[in-house]
Design an enzyme around this catalytic site. Sequence first.
Site, short mmCIF file in Angstrom:
data_model
loop_
_atom_site.label_atom_id
_atom_site.label_comp_id
_atom_site.label_asym_id
_atom_site.label_seq_id
_atom_site.Cartn_x
_atom_site.Cartn_y
_atom_site.Cartn_z
NE ARG A 105 -38.05 0.52 -11.90
CZ ARG A 105 -38.00 1.17 -12.77
NH1 ARG A 105 -37.90 2.39 -12.81
NH2 ARG A 105 -37.71 0.59 -13.99
CG HIS A 139 -36.31 -0.70 -6.14
ND1 HIS A 139 -35.84 0.45 -6.29
CD2 HIS A 139 -37.61 -0.50 -5.94
CE1 HIS A 139 -36.83 1.43 -6.15
NE2 HIS A 139 -38.01 0.71 -5.63
CE LYS A 203 -40.30 10.82 -4.92
NZ LYS A 203 -39.52 10.26 -6.07
NE ARG A 205 -44.05 10.31 -7.29
CZ ARG A 205 -43.28 10.38 -8.16
NH1 ARG A 205 -43.80 11.05 -9.24
NH2 ARG A 205 -42.17 9.92 -8.16
#
Length: 336
Positions: A105, A139, A203, A205
Amino acid sequence: MPTVFEPKLISGNANLPLAKAVARRMSMHRGVNVGLVEARVERFNDGEIFVEVFENVRGEDMFIIQPTSNPANDNLMELLIISDALRRSSASRITAVIPYFGYARQDRRTKARTPISAKLVANMLIEAGIERILTMDLHAAQIQGFFDIPVDNLYASPIFALDIQAQFSDLSKVTVVSPDVGGVARARELAQRIGCGLAIVDKRRNKPGEIAEMTVIGDVEGQTCIIVDDICDTAGTLCKAAEVLSEAGATEVHSYITHGVLSGPAVERITNSVMKSLVITDSIQATDPVKAAPNIRILPTAPMFAQAILNIWNGTSVSSLFETETLMPIYEGFYG
């Protein structure tokens, strides 16, 4: 140099059950016993890692099975030191089988004065004498470019497709859902495999770690939704996405996640969530709370890794394992 008759497996402590399962599957394929090379991987009182290999590995084709999962630093050091021990013991070739690639990540600089840790880990693996990497669902696919050695990145989606086809009788009522915009390609690929629709949970944030708003893009009313992603860590986003899908009219919500990191409150969140089931692979050794959770199910990856190791050893195609049809006979005992 002596002739290599069989590939040889060795394992650290990160996921011994998976390593033993891979050895059993390879024994079935080869018709001869393929066991783990006898070694000890232990820690001194101050935490230093010590490795001793008890078998002759001179001229052998060695495969180290070691995910770099929690504790990531300890498991990574085990992998590096095992590789160094094999290299100094004159192994012919060393392949690192890393079902879960930790630090993946951290594949880019997200802000000033931050590292690209995935590249650093790649450099360390190469310097330790590793000549090939076998992993699953990186990832970020571009991590393969961090290495100047061959990297085979397997995919869990063919296994997921087999399981979904076995679990859900009417795929016309199934919709695959990406939990964020970045995972659309992964979700689309699985949707195409099983011939069903696609939706996205978008989404937003306000600040890191805090989700301000989630919106469903696509029609999920009356559908069985299957959220697909590569990593589930604390499960906050996953459980919130399941709630949003239920509010949007989904009859059931299931999740298929390749790597079940499941740290902190993850298991409790999943147990109490609206998700009917969470399906993960055994790329990371499951903890006792994960095994005991009533709505978490674990799919085996040993058949896929065993065949991939044999293909690498034989010099045949690994990409053939990207197809569901290729995996059907390999997983015959699991899905009929």
